[in-house]
Write an enzyme that holds these catalytic residues in place. Structure first.
Site, PDB file in Angstrom:
ATOM      1  N   LYS A 187      -8.512  14.094   4.122  1.00  0.00           N
ATOM      2  CA  LYS A 187      -7.679  12.893   4.179  1.00  0.00           C
ATOM      3  C   LYS A 187      -6.683  13.061   5.327  1.00  0.00           C
ATOM      4  CE  LYS A 187      -6.652  13.353  -0.184  1.00  0.00           C
ATOM      5  NZ  LYS A 187      -6.731  12.034  -0.808  1.00  0.00           N
ATOM      6  N   ARG A 188      -5.973  11.988   5.616  1.00  0.00           N
ATOM      7  CA  ARG A 188      -4.957  12.034   6.668  1.00  0.00           C
ATOM      8  C   ARG A 188      -3.992  13.193   6.395  1.00  0.00           C
ATOM      9  NH1 ARG A 188      -0.314   8.791   6.713  1.00  0.00           N
ATOM     10  NH2 ARG A 188      -1.199   7.693   4.920  1.00  0.00           N
ATOM     11  N   LYS A 238       0.642  14.478   1.124  1.00  0.00           N
ATOM     12  CA  LYS A 238      -0.725  14.745   0.655  1.00  0.00           C
ATOM     13  C   LYS A 238      -0.952  16.234   0.410  1.00  0.00           C
ATOM     14  CE  LYS A 238      -2.631  10.605   2.836  1.00  0.00           C
ATOM     15  NZ  LYS A 238      -3.189   9.892   1.661  1.00  0.00           N
ATOM     16  N   HIS A 297       0.803  -1.227   0.000  1.00  0.00           N
ATOM     17  CA  HIS A 297       0.000   0.000   0.000  1.00  0.00           C
ATOM     18  C   HIS A 297       0.835   1.276   0.000  1.00  0.00           C
ATOM     19  CE1 HIS A 297      -4.153  -1.429   0.431  1.00  0.00           C
ATOM     20  NE2 HIS A 297      -3.651  -2.436   1.120  1.00  0.00           N
ATOM     21  N   LYS A 332     -14.666   7.996  -4.338  1.00  0.00           N
ATOM     22  CA  LYS A 332     -15.949   8.346  -3.713  1.00  0.00           C
ATOM     23  C   LYS A 332     -16.451   9.684  -4.240  1.00  0.00           C
ATOM     24  CE  LYS A 332     -14.127   6.012   0.316  1.00  0.00           C
ATOM     25  NZ  LYS A 332     -13.357   6.206   1.558  1.00  0.00           N
ATOM     26  N   THR A 390      -8.582   6.390  -2.186  1.00  0.00           N
ATOM     27  CA  THR A 390      -9.943   5.914  -2.431  1.00  0.00           C
ATOM     28  C   THR A 390     -10.953   7.048  -2.297  1.00  0.00           C
ATOM     29  OG1 THR A 390     -10.075   5.163  -0.125  1.00  0.00           O
ATOM     30  CG2 THR A 390      -9.563   3.502  -1.804  1.00  0.00           C
TER      31      THR A 390
END
Length: 850
Positions: free
Chosen positions: A579-580, A585, A387, A694, A690
């Site tokens: 998100k985290r 990110k 991952h 969505k 992911t």
């Protein structure tokens, strides 16, 4: 197959005469499923309120109504679960066991009611009691069994496996406390324990009849005989693993699979001798030590004791799981060669990798198989999903720690590595560099076991989770492994379940699909939604689409006002980044651009401001407690939000919101309301993502880099229907070299942003100095170089928003192009290409077969 509202229970087995005589009354009484008419549901709810909760009808509040409803739904789940497990036992199909340290399930009441096709029945039954079913959904606390994408992916996969009728079990840990409950105080993230079990969990079934003993520490004794040497792991510390089961219903089918979570308990509850001797703390010390194993999700591993606890968690998890798997296999099989034909084990990242060695140990030491035979079984059984390509996320454990905690396992790791390196030398004779690079043991000042290497060596298949990620796994992260075993490596792009992320999260969009497609079968065949494209020029559809989006935005605006105290304009463009919190990110890139937007609006004339696209920028996500820089980013976001939100001059043009304690249920409110969503990780760092899937399902347009699954989303929806910017993966190394050589020129607009931070416009400059220094001196994630490209993409967003007809059309195209990102598609690929399993549909019949 759709299960009828009421049906008889069935079994395909033959009941022995003695059992039939003994249980004739039992079987006569348990002929039918519970009825699902309004009166039966109401009686079930009230019975649980009175007999399970011990409350009276005079003390029937919303929470007891939720609990009573949950228990009544669970009754129906258990019926289907028992039918399914008995059917699997009789048919004996090959099963897959999905091992994950996280299962981020979200709320269960809505999901179970939808999947069992009982929404209307429960709605009517509760309405007569004076309760709205939708209000009771809000009474449920999210199960805190995960942190982010890894756990949510596992939850989607379990939903799809049950819906597609694959025989599957999920295995994990039952944490007493989640990662943490996030608060925001003075702009900083605060962490308090998330005791999600405080009010109980009606969805789990404690299985005191399913317990296994797990050993830690101790020593290994070699016993020699004429038949050879036998090794026995003895002594040490024993801990009990207690099973807790959560039924996972498939959508409109009897098939109901299971997630089994393990809780740690002391092998010896209480040391009475120590207590009687006056040593009260020592009397309960073992109990506390054993229960610590499943106390907290991901304990901080910055210390030796933290590392030890994490490894304990991982071994405890896989040891109990493999005891359970082996027990189930041995009930009906004697030949170990059949094991890989009946059992597939999927490692969801490296956390369960020690399970490779545990199964090997059981086969050698407990079942007395020979080395080669046992290892052949192990490698045919396990498969590994990678991952991440971030080096810090590829787990390594000190050899000394494993030798102390799991002495027999370390012996076996040495033996496996020795035999593996012989293969390496056969492929690359005399190449010490290849041996050193591929070895399971990393040499150095402190020897470490590379868990990803062990997972690859011990598995028959290794997969990445997006096309670009799988290529990076093969050619950048593990190129020598790929050269050695090219047949092992595959891609399996992630997916999410449309049942939760469209039907449940966005009922309005769900109704549009069903109306315009003329069927509700899209819930299990998402490819059907492509048919919506042929109607996208129809003014009636366009108007319905706008109304649904507006409704969802108003719902989110109400949520923000209630939970954050900020009034936002629901007609503005909703720009979402959830998100985290992590440097790769790049929430930092986003907030820096927000600062630039704010400064630009401040300098505009009233005439120019009339052309500004109003925006509501929404952030949400948690930073790991020990991740200081990510927590500084949260502080910057909140400090900027505070300044902007109290500035009346920009009030109608810009708002910034940070929603605390982000979880699945909050995501179900945010995602359908989003106009654009930020997927802006540095190219080559995000494995898949992911949330992008969505959002796309819900008609939100991506602003993002070509990273992770964004690449495949662009292939499906068309890059012209997204806002793609930034450096490409193949440009990253050169860009970092340019940064290292101090050849990067900072864009004047970013210089202005830096200057305002340094001048204290958004709070004490010293607080944010480390952020600026990280960019100026070591911009590893290339925020500076991508900043002007990002602003260009944001300008494209503003321009398109002013053309609402084109915007809606792109939104429809996004939603209609998401079949490939359904977890149903992903599970079919895993089942066919990795696990070699087939669907096993549970039959229901009005006539019982015996």
């Amino acid at each position: 197959m759709s299960i009828p509202k009421h049906s008889a229970r069935t079994t395909t087995g033959v009941i022995p005469p003695t059992e039939k005589k003994k249980g004739s009354k039992l079987f006569a009484l348990k002929t039918d499923f519970l009825k699902n008419d309004e009166d039966s549901i109401q009686k079930g709810i009230l019975d649980h309120v009175e007999y399970t909760l011990a409350r009276t009808k005079y003390n029937f509040d919303s929470f007891s109504a939720y609990q009573g409803s949950a228990y009544s739904v669970r009754d129906r789940l258990i019926e289907r679960w028992n039918e399914t497990q008995q059917y699997y036992t009789e048919r004996d199909p090959k099963r897959v066991y999905y091992l994950s340290m996280e299962f981020l399930m979200g709320r269960s009441l809505q999901n179970a009611i939808y999947n069992m096709n009982l929404k209307d029945e429960y709605h009517s039954a509760l309405l007569e009691f004076g309760f709205e079913l939708e209000d009771l959904y809000e009474e449920e606390k999210d199960a805190a069994l995960g942190n982010g994408g890894l756990g949510r992916l596992a939850a989607c996969f379990m939903d799809s496996l049950a819906t597609l009728k694959y025989p599957a079990w999920g295995y994990g840990l039952r944490y007493n406390y989640g990662m943490f409950e996030q608060g925001i105080y003075d702009g900083y993230q605060t962490e308090v324990p998330d005791y999600w079990l405080v009010a109980g969990n009606p969805w789990e079934i404690e299985r005191l009849d399913v317990q296994y003993t797990v050993r830690f520490y101790g020593h290994v004794t070699e016993r020699k005989s004429s038949e050879g040497s036998k090794f026995e792991w003895e002594g040490g510390e024993l801990v009990q693993a207690i099973a807790y089961d959560t039924p996972i219903p498939g959508y409109h089918t009897t098939n109901t699979n299971n997630i089994r979570l393990w809780s740690s308990k002391p092998h010896k509850e209480f040391d009475l001798d120590a207590f009687n001797g006056g040593n009260y703390l020592s009397a309960v010390e073992a109990k506390q030590r054993s229960e610590n194993i499943t106390s907290v999700l991901y304990p901080n591993d910055n210390t030796y004791s933290g590392k030890e606890l994490r490894l304990k968690q991982q071994y405890f998890f896989v040891a109990a799981t493999l005891c359970d798997v082996v027990r189930r296999f041995k009930k009906s099989h004697q030949n170990w060669k059949d094991f890989p034909d009946k059992v597939a084990v999927q490692l969801n990242d490296t956390h369960p990798t020690i399970g490779v060695i545990e199964l090997f140990r059981k086969l050698l030491d407990e079942e007395s198989l020979q080395w080669e035979e046992a290892w052949d079984i192990v490698t045919k059984t396990f498969a590994y999903t990678n991952h991440t390509i971030l080096p810090e996320a590829l787990e390594m454990w000190p050899v000394s720690l494993i030798e102390d905690l799991l002495p027999r396992h370390m012996q076996l790791i040495y033996g496996i590595n020795h035999r593996f390196l012989i293969q390496v030398t056969q492929k690359w004779p005399g190449d010490i560099g290849k041996m050193r690079g591929l070895s399971i043991i990393q040499e150095g000042e402190e020897k470490k076991v590379r868990m990803a290497h062990l997972a690859i060596v011990g598995s028959h298949c290794v997969n990445g989770v997006a096309a670009i990620h799988s290529d990076l796994v093969k050619y950048k992260v593990f190129p020598d492994f790929f050269a050695l075993w090219p047949q092992k490596f595959q891609n399996k792009t992630n997916g999410v379940t449309p049942r939760r992320w469209i039907e449940q999260a966005n009922p309005g969009l769900s109704a549009i699909f069903t109306k315009w497609l003329g069927t509700d079968q899209w819930t299990t065949d998402l490819e059907l939604v492509k048919g919506i494209k042929q109607h996208m020029d129809n003014p009636e559809l366009v108007e319905e689409w706008k109304q649904v989006k507006q409704f969802n935005k108003e719902r989110l605006a109400e949520f923000i006002l209630k939970n954050c105290g900020i009034q936002v304009n629901s007609n503005a463009l909703f720009d979402v980044h959830i998100k985290r919190i992590h440097e790769y990110k790049r929430q930092l890139l986003n907030i820096l651009s927000v600062i630039y937007r704010y400064l630009s609006i401040k300098k505009m004339s009233p005439k120019d401001r009339a052309n500004v696209v109003p925006r509501v920028v929404v952030f949400a996500g948690k930073a790991a407690p020990g991740y200081v820089m990510a927590k500084r980013h949260i502080k910057l976001i909140n400090s900027v939000a505070e300044v902007i939100n109290r500035d009346k001059e920009v009030d109608q043009y810009l708002k910034v919101v940070f929603i605390a304690n982000y979880n699945v249920s909050i995501a179900q409110v945010i995602v359908p309301a989003s106009d654009i969503n930020q997927q802006i990780s540095t190219a080559g760092t995000e494995a898949s993502g992911t949330s992008n899937m969505k959002f796309t399902m819900n008609g939100s347009l991506i602003i993002g880099t070509l990273d992770g699954a964004n690449v495949e989303i662009a292939d499906e929806v068309g890059q012209e229907n997204m806002f793609i910017f930034g450096l490409r993966t193949h440009e990253i190394d050169a860009a970092r070299e340019k940064m290292t050589q101090k050849e990067v020129v900072i864009d004047p607009r970013l210089q202005e942003v830096f200057l305002n931070i340094e001048l204290g416009t958004f709070g004490p400059p010293d607080v944010f100095r480390p952020i600026l220094d990280s960019l100026i001196y070591n911009d590893f994630y290339l925020t500076i170089q991508d900043f002007p490209l990002y602003l260009d993409a944001q300008a494209e967003v503003d321009a398109l928003w002013k053309d609402q007809g084109s915007w809606i059309k792109k939104s429809i195209i996004n939603s209609a192009s998401t079949y490939f990102f359904s977890s149903d598609r992903a599970m079919k690929e895993y089942a066919k290409d990795i696990w070699n399993i087939e669907p096993c549909e549970v039959e229901t019949s009005i006539n019982r077969r015996y």
